[in-house]
Each structure stands twice: as structure tokens, then as C-alpha cells.
Design an enzyme around this catalytic site. Structure first.
Site, PDB file in Angstrom:
ATOM      1  N   THR A 167      -9.207   3.084  -1.489  1.00  0.00           N
ATOM      2  CA  THR A 167      -9.255   3.942  -2.686  1.00  0.00           C
ATOM      3  C   THR A 167     -10.570   3.706  -3.424  1.00  0.00           C
ATOM      4  O   THR A 167     -11.116   2.604  -3.394  1.00  0.00           O
ATOM      5  CB  THR A 167      -8.054   3.573  -3.580  1.00  0.00           C
ATOM      6  N   ARG A 195       4.684  11.305  -1.175  1.00  0.00           N
ATOM      7  CA  ARG A 195       4.626  10.010  -1.863  1.00  0.00           C
ATOM      8  C   ARG A 195       3.391   9.973  -2.774  1.00  0.00           C
ATOM      9  O   ARG A 195       2.291  10.346  -2.382  1.00  0.00           O
ATOM     10  CB  ARG A 195       4.575   8.889  -0.834  1.00  0.00           C
ATOM     11  N   VAL A 196       3.575   9.495  -3.987  1.00  0.00           N
ATOM     12  CA  VAL A 196       2.477   9.352  -4.939  1.00  0.00           C
ATOM     13  C   VAL A 196       2.448   7.907  -5.416  1.00  0.00           C
ATOM     14  O   VAL A 196       3.503   7.344  -5.742  1.00  0.00           O
ATOM     15  CB  VAL A 196       2.655  10.311  -6.139  1.00  0.00           C
ATOM     16  N   GLY A 197       1.265   7.323  -5.437  1.00  0.00           N
ATOM     17  CA  GLY A 197       1.114   5.933  -5.885  1.00  0.00           C
ATOM     18  C   GLY A 197       0.599   5.852  -7.305  1.00  0.00           C
ATOM     19  O   GLY A 197       0.848   6.731  -8.143  1.00  0.00           O
ATOM     20  N   ASP A 198      -0.127   4.779  -7.568  1.00  0.00           N
ATOM     21  CA  ASP A 198      -0.619   4.521  -8.927  1.00  0.00           C
ATOM     22  C   ASP A 198      -1.834   5.365  -9.309  1.00  0.00           C
ATOM     23  O   ASP A 198      -2.096   5.581 -10.494  1.00  0.00           O
ATOM     24  CB  ASP A 198      -1.026   3.046  -9.031  1.00  0.00           C
ATOM     25  N   GLY A 219      -5.198  -0.828  -4.658  1.00  0.00           N
ATOM     26  CA  GLY A 219      -4.271  -1.778  -4.057  1.00  0.00           C
ATOM     27  C   GLY A 219      -2.933  -1.109  -3.795  1.00  0.00           C
ATOM     28  O   GLY A 219      -2.840   0.120  -3.763  1.00  0.00           O
ATOM     29  N   HIS A 220      -1.906  -1.909  -3.651  1.00  0.00           N
ATOM     30  CA  HIS A 220      -0.582  -1.381  -3.292  1.00  0.00           C
ATOM     31  C   HIS A 220       0.036  -0.684  -4.505  1.00  0.00           C
ATOM     32  O   HIS A 220       0.497  -1.325  -5.460  1.00  0.00           O
ATOM     33  CB  HIS A 220       0.297  -2.529  -2.791  1.00  0.00           C
TER      34      HIS A 220
HETATM   35  N1  ASP Z   1      -3.530   2.467  -4.777  1.00  0.00           N
HETATM   36  C1  ASP Z   1      -3.476   3.433  -3.707  1.00  0.00           C
HETATM   37  C2  ASP Z   1      -2.076   3.954  -3.577  1.00  0.00           C
HETATM   38  O1  ASP Z   1      -1.132   3.170  -3.636  1.00  0.00           O
HETATM   39  C3  ASP Z   1      -3.909   2.907  -2.401  1.00  0.00           C
HETATM   40  C4  ASP Z   1      -5.135   2.024  -2.391  1.00  0.00           C
HETATM   41  O2  ASP Z   1      -5.643   1.617  -3.429  1.00  0.00           O
HETATM   42  O3  ASP Z   1      -5.605   1.738  -1.301  1.00  0.00           O
HETATM   43  O4  ASP Z   1      -1.923   5.129  -3.336  1.00  0.00           O
END
Ligand code: ASP
Length: 305
Positions: A167, A195-198, A219-220
Site C-alpha cells: 500500500t 472486502r475493504v480494509g483500513d 499493514g494488515h
Molecule cells: N492496509 C491495506 C489493507 O488492509 C493493505 C496494506 O497496507 O498492504 O487493505
């Protein structure tokens, strides 16, 4: 105020053969953003320019080069926040738009904060963005990863820094002292469709408030959301401000926020930030965080990994 910019391009165990590409992309992005700031341009313009360079660079998991989802489609998330007005612009699971960070910036001036899925693409088209062929985003490296996970099944990303996590994001302060943060991603490896992350969520993947700090995280995402990582880092910057050095690098609030990510939710990642005095910070609990920053007096960006 003296301008400052810091950018990132992922936090994980970046293989040695990829270090050069990650650092070169971050260098180019920081330099382009800084040139805008040095010429009196806005922090919004600098963040947009820097993230656009990283989205167009196939090295990173944003724009071209993004991970494919389980349906074999690239769905992108991005967000931007302005520290003066606290305006937010964000898109989630957008398709066919090459530079989601540009749509996020355009949304800052709209009556809405966030659009998702087909509605996000439609909003962008109405705003004048030209959709591209979905194949534009797909590079051979990601096609191979997709085919591997079709056979092997979805990866478990919890607490694992060996999975790619590229990212991108940028944080800038302009001459008027305004802070802006932006983040853009293709999301996690082999994510389920939708799916949607942060990354598009304010307070999680990015945050900006001229009274505390501007932050961009990577990150995760499932872990980052639970500790509101970007907002947590900004609050820490405000509460630790009395202990900060006069200028330059200030790592303490970034490090404290990343400790919370690891200790509370076993999360892995990194972040970059700038506080209202123009102090630049970063931290990560992964082996690497590709990054570059430039502040007044420097002839070129300092890169790190
Ligand atoms: N933070 C991003 C997500 O979870 C992925 C990443 O930072 O690599 O979508």
C-alpha cells in the site's frame, strides 16, 4: 511554515531484489511532492501528486500493480483528509479508475465523504474521470500470485509480515502550515470481492488534523481498523508534544502507535506522520517500511527501507 513531505510504499519483509524499486518509487514521489510544496503549492496537491506516482508505479499494491481479488478483479481503495477543515474524501472497492487518490481529493470538495463499489466508479465518471480497461491494472507478478492462491487457497494474513503489503501513502505540510494525508491500495493479497480494509477509512488508514498530526498507515487492515491506527498516532503526537525535539525527525508518537497495533491486536504494519510543527515521523513492526521524506534544507529526499 517550512514544507515537509513523507511517503511510504509498504511494510513487510520486502525481498532484497525489490528494495531498489521500492526506494526509487518513494524517492520520485517525495521529490515530486516536495517540488510542489517548495513552489508554494498546497499539501493537497503534493499528496495527490506523490500518491499518483506511486499508483502508476507497478512496484506497489495501488493502481497499476495491485493485487487481484478472489474474483480476479482489481478493486481499489483510497482516502484523503485535510487537516484544516477535517474534510474527508474516500473511495472503496472502486474499479476501472486509474488514480483513486485523485477521486478522493475531488470528493473533499463534495457534500459527501465516501463512495463504494459501482457507485464510486459512476461518481468518478460523472466528475470527469475516464475509466480504463480493467486489464490496465494487472501485471504478471500479480497474475501469478492470483493463480497460485487459486490453487493454494487464501493466505492467513494475521500477524504475518511475510506476505506482500505494498500500500502507498503520503503526508505533507505546506507553507501555510496545512497538513494533509492520503493513502491508496489494492487491498490485501487474494482478498474476497468487496472486502475493504483500513486504507479508505479516516482515522484508520489515514488521518489529518492541524491540531494533532497527519498520518498514513499500511499493514494488515483488519488489525489497523481495530486500533484506529492513524487517529491513535495523531492523538499520541498531541499528547507527547511537550517532549518533542524542536524540529526534524520525531519518531516517538509513531513508535507508540505501532506498539499499540502489535500489543493490542497482534497487528503488523507501519505508518508515516508529520505533526503541526513540521516534525516528520515513521515506525513499523515489520522488517521493512519503504519510505522517503524531504524537508526544507535537504537537497534530495532521504530514502529508507
Ligand atoms: N492496509 C491495506 C489493507 O488492509 C493493505 C496494506 O497496507 O498492504 O487493505
Amino acid at each position: 511554515m517550512t514544507p515537509a513531505i513523507i511517503v511510504h510504499g509498504g511494510a513487510w519483509r520486502i525481498p532484497p531484489e525489490e528494495h531498489e524499486g521500492h526506494q526509487a518509487g518513494c524517492y520520485r514521489a517525495a521529490r515530486a511532492g516536495y517540488e510542489i510544496l517548495a513552489a508554494g503549492g498546497s499539501a493537497q496537491a503534493a499528496v495527490e501528486a506523490a500518491v499518483t506516482i506511486l499508483e502508476d508505479d507497478p512496484t506497489f499494491d495501488a493502481g497499476i500493480g495491485s493485487h487481484l481479488n478472489q474474483a480476479g478483479v482489481v478493486q481499489l481503495d483510497a482516502g484523503m483528509m485535510d487537516g484544516a477543515t477535517l474534510q474527508v474524501g474516500a473511495v472503496a472497492a472502486i474499479e476501472r479508475i486509474q488514480n483513486p487518490i485523485q477521486v478522493a481529493r475531488r470528493l473533499l470538495d463534495s457534500p459527501h465523504n465516501m463512495f463504494a463499489g459501482p457507485g464510486a466508479t459512476e461518481w468518478a465518471i460523472r466528475a470527469g474521470f475516464t475509466p480504463v480497461d480493467p486489464a490496465t491494472f494487472i501485471v504478471p507478478r500479480e497474475q501469478q500470485r492470483y493463480e497460485y492462491h487459486l490453487r493454494a487457497g487464501p493466505p492467513d494474513l494475521t500477524g504475518d509480515f511475510n506476505r506482500p503489503s505494498d500500500t502507498v501513502g503520503a503526508v505533507a505540510m505546506d507553507r501555510s502550515g496545512n497538513l494533509v494525508a492520503g493513502t491508496s491500495t489494492g487491498g490485501t493479497l487474494f482478498k474476497p470481492a468487496g472486502r475493504v480494509g483500513d486504507s479508505p477509512l479516516p482515522g484508520c488508514g489515514y488521518y489529518a488534523d492541524n491540531q494533532s498530526a497527519a498520518v498514513s498507515a499500511t499493514g494488515h487492515g483488519e488489525a489497523i481498523i481495530r486500533v484506529q491506527l492513524a487517529h491513535t498516532a495523531a492523538l499520541l503526537a498531541a499528547s507527547l508534544a511537550g517532549e518533542a525535539p524542536a524540529q526534524g525527525l520525531w519518531l516517538a508518537p509513531a513508535e507508540a502507535a505501532i506498539r499499540i497495533l502489535g500489543e493490542r491486536v497482534n497487528g503488523r504494519g507501519g505508518l508515516i506522520m508529520i505533526d503541526p510543527a513540521g516534525r516528520v515521523g515513521f515506525a513499523h513492526n515489520t522488517p521493512h517500511l519503504a519510505r522517503a521524506y524531504m524537508i526544507e534544507g535537504m537537497a534530495e529526499p532521504v530514502v529508507g527501507i
